[in-house]
Design a protein around this motif. Structure first.
Motif, short mmCIF file in Angstrom:
data_model
loop_
_atom_site.label_atom_id
_atom_site.label_comp_id
_atom_site.label_asym_id
_atom_site.label_seq_id
_atom_site.Cartn_x
_atom_site.Cartn_y
_atom_site.Cartn_z
N PHE A 1 1.76 0.05 -6.55
CA PHE A 1 1.45 1.15 -7.45
C PHE A 1 2.03 2.42 -6.84
O PHE A 1 1.86 2.69 -5.65
CB PHE A 1 -0.06 1.28 -7.66
CG PHE A 1 -0.57 0.47 -8.81
CD1 PHE A 1 -0.94 1.07 -10.00
CD2 PHE A 1 -0.65 -0.91 -8.70
CE1 PHE A 1 -1.40 0.30 -11.06
CE2 PHE A 1 -1.10 -1.69 -9.76
CZ PHE A 1 -1.47 -1.07 -10.95
N ILE A 2 2.71 3.19 -7.68
CA ILE A 2 3.39 4.39 -7.20
C ILE A 2 2.87 5.62 -7.96
O ILE A 2 2.08 5.49 -8.90
CB ILE A 2 4.93 4.26 -7.33
CG1 ILE A 2 5.35 3.60 -8.66
CG2 ILE A 2 5.45 3.37 -6.21
CD1 ILE A 2 5.52 4.53 -9.76
N GLU B 1 0.82 -1.21 0.00
CA GLU B 1 0.00 0.00 0.00
C GLU B 1 0.86 1.26 0.00
O GLU B 1 1.71 1.45 0.86
CB GLU B 1 -0.88 -0.02 1.24
CG GLU B 1 -1.64 1.25 1.51
CD GLU B 1 -2.24 1.23 2.90
OE1 GLU B 1 -3.42 1.54 3.02
OE2 GLU B 1 -1.52 0.89 3.86
N VAL B 2 0.64 2.11 -1.00
CA VAL B 2 1.27 3.43 -1.07
C VAL B 2 0.15 4.47 -1.00
O VAL B 2 -0.62 4.60 -1.95
CB VAL B 2 2.09 3.61 -2.36
CG1 VAL B 2 2.68 5.01 -2.44
CG2 VAL B 2 3.19 2.56 -2.43
N PRO B 3 0.04 5.20 0.10
CA PRO B 3 -1.03 6.20 0.22
C PRO B 3 -0.97 7.24 -0.88
O PRO B 3 0.11 7.58 -1.38
CB PRO B 3 -0.76 6.82 1.60
CG PRO B 3 -0.05 5.76 2.35
CD PRO B 3 0.82 5.08 1.35
N LYS B 4 -2.13 7.75 -1.27
CA LYS B 4 -2.29 8.76 -2.33
C LYS B 4 -1.91 8.21 -3.70
O LYS B 4 -1.58 8.98 -4.61
CB LYS B 4 -1.50 10.03 -2.02
CG LYS B 4 -1.66 10.56 -0.60
CD LYS B 4 -3.10 10.68 -0.19
CE LYS B 4 -3.91 11.64 -1.02
NZ LYS B 4 -5.32 11.75 -0.55
N ALA B 5 -1.94 6.89 -3.86
CA ALA B 5 -1.66 6.28 -5.16
C ALA B 5 -2.72 5.22 -5.46
O ALA B 5 -2.42 4.14 -5.96
CB ALA B 5 -0.26 5.68 -5.19
N VAL C 1 1.74 16.87 -2.97
CA VAL C 1 0.72 17.93 -3.02
C VAL C 1 -0.66 17.34 -2.73
O VAL C 1 -1.48 17.95 -2.03
CB VAL C 1 0.74 18.65 -4.38
CG1 VAL C 1 -0.45 19.60 -4.52
CG2 VAL C 1 2.04 19.42 -4.55
N SER C 2 -0.93 16.16 -3.26
CA SER C 2 -2.21 15.50 -3.00
C SER C 2 -2.39 15.26 -1.50
O SER C 2 -3.47 15.48 -0.94
CB SER C 2 -2.27 14.17 -3.75
OG SER C 2 -3.46 13.47 -3.45
N ALA C 3 -1.34 14.83 -0.83
CA ALA C 3 -1.41 14.60 0.61
C ALA C 3 -1.62 15.91 1.37
O ALA C 3 -2.43 15.98 2.30
CB ALA C 3 -0.13 13.91 1.09
#
Length: 431
Positions: free
Chosen positions: A263-264, A203-207, A272-274
């Motif tokens: 997924f990256i 898990e990669v947050p914001k992706a 910026v999304s975070a």
């Protein structure tokens, strides 16, 4: 003459006492001081919720991610439970058991000696590293079916995957030294397990992690469609298993036989999304914990209201915090390096997808693992759905607020992610 003899006697007596003291030291305690290692909790674990940015959920996930509180993380989320006995504990105890010769001692002295030894051993076991020897994955990339080998689309996507893996391996070979290839439970703590289709997802947050969890739940038969799964169910339901929840044999088996994927996303865009998600919307965790610390440290003449609530953090202040080696509050998974979250130089990922080509990459992956044909990766955005997704244009607008030096240092901060996943420099003046 008498004084000289007395002085010599005192020196000899002191030296003898020192030798006896060293001889009586427990060697395991000395080893512990040299190798603190990773603590591992195989007992009952509270659900770890990630990819969430609100209230209690964010408060819990911080325990699993803050860089500045890494020690607390080890003692909370990856420690040997003192109250819940585990197979791992009993195994270690058998392996490192020390037999003390029992001489003519009184019964009370024997009991005290055993109790002292047990206390010492509990301390040693809690601190000792628990290592999993890891060989190269049996799987490199799921092979194309015979009927797909003449399909230009599948062949092209397959070649893209091969190239991404090649670049990742070459970067790791050049910049990382992992000859021992030792993986600890900490390295797999962010990996979710789907046993039916034999998938491991880091898990990669914001992706796209929320929607990937929905897909895993559908694959596991927990829902018939990704549209049926609400946001709270994804993050609060605790339906998905994590790899660090298995014993050594289970972890090793899955790492070597399941299809591992991550997924990256372009690092600046992900950052910026975070920031937009955590600091530009009401948040009961990030504002009081991160916001107050950031405003207090980096804002001149901050108002009492800003210091009290932590709301209104500016992007430039956020970057100051990010680049500060003496941060007032620790790191967070939402802006940490992918290289640290998923350890791609230790774990041979079979599939590397990108957020920028999410739909194409995700559906290709589902095709490779033989997922149901009616299952496709969801496109919807269930948080702040009325707000435009963070794009390259929006990212550039935020970074335009920074000085050239700050942009360069930000690029240096994420340099390994840019290099390993073959992202181009986001600004021409970067070097």
């Amino acid at each position: 003459m008498r004084l000289t003899c007395m002085f010599s006697f005192i020196l000899l007596f002191g030296a003898a006492g020192l030798v006896v003291f060293i001889h009586l030291q427990d060697p395991e305690e000395i080893v512990h001081q040299q190798t603190p290692g990773i603590k591992y909790n195989m007992g009952f674990q509270q659900p770890k919720k990630d990819c969430v940015s609100s209230n209690d959920q964010d408060r819990r996930l911080r325990k699993n991610t803050a860089d500045g509180v890494a020690t607390a993380k080890q003692s909370n989320s990856l420690h040997l439970s003192e109250t819940v006995p585990t197979r791992l504990q009993s195994t270690d105890r058998r392996q490192s058991s020390i037999m003390f010769p029992m001489k003519d001692q009184q019964k009370g002295e024997e009991i005290n000696s055993i109790r002292l030894h047990k206390r010492r051993r509990r301390f040693i076991i809690k601190k000792s590293p628990i290592l999993i020897s890891m060989n190269s994955s049996i799987l490199n990339l799921p092979t194309l079916k015979a009927e797909d080998r003449n399909n230009s689309k599948w062949k092209s996507l397959y070649q893209i995957q091969s190239e991404r893996k090649r670049i990742m391996r070459e970067t790791c070979s050049k910049y990382k030294s992992n000859n021992r290839r030792i993986i600890t439970p900490y390295h797999v703590s962010r990996i979710f397990v789907e046993d039916k289709y034999r998938v491991l997802y880091c898990e990669v947050p914001k992706a796209g992690c929320s929607n990937w969890k929905r897909v895993l739940m559908v694959l596991n038969g927990l829902a018939s469609s990704t549209k049926d799964i609400q946001h709270n169910t994804v993050h609060y339901g605790n339906y998905l298993k994590r790899l660090d929840g298995f014993d050594h044999k289970g972890i090793y088996h899955r790492l070597n036989t399941y299809t591992k994927m991550l997924f990256i996303r372009e690092p600046f865009e992900k950052l910026v999304s975070a920031f937009r998600d955590k600091f530009e919307h009401p948040n009961n965790y990030y504002h009081p914990v991160f916001g107050k610390a950031i405003i207090s440290r980096y804002r001149v003449n901050a108002t009492k209201e800003a210091l009290r609530t932590g709301s209104g953090v500016k992007f430039k202040e956020f970057i100051q915090y990010l680049l500060d080696v003496h941060r007032p509050v620790g790191m967070d998974i939402h802006w940490d390096h992918v290289n640290r979250l998923c350890s791609p130089c230790l774990i041979d990922y079979d599939f590397v997808g990108k957020f920028e080509s999410m739909e194409e990459d995700a559906n290709f992956f589902l095709h490779l693992i033989g997922a149901p044909q009616n299952l496709t990766f969801p496109k919807f955005k269930d948080r702040h759905s009325d707000e435009e997704r963070t794009t390259t244009k929006i990212t550039q607008q935020y970074f335009a607020q920074l000085s050239p030096s700050q942009r360069q240092r930000s690029y240096d901060f994420y340099y390994m992610d840019y290099l390993m996943f073959n992202y181009s420099k986001p600004f021409e003046d970067l070097y």
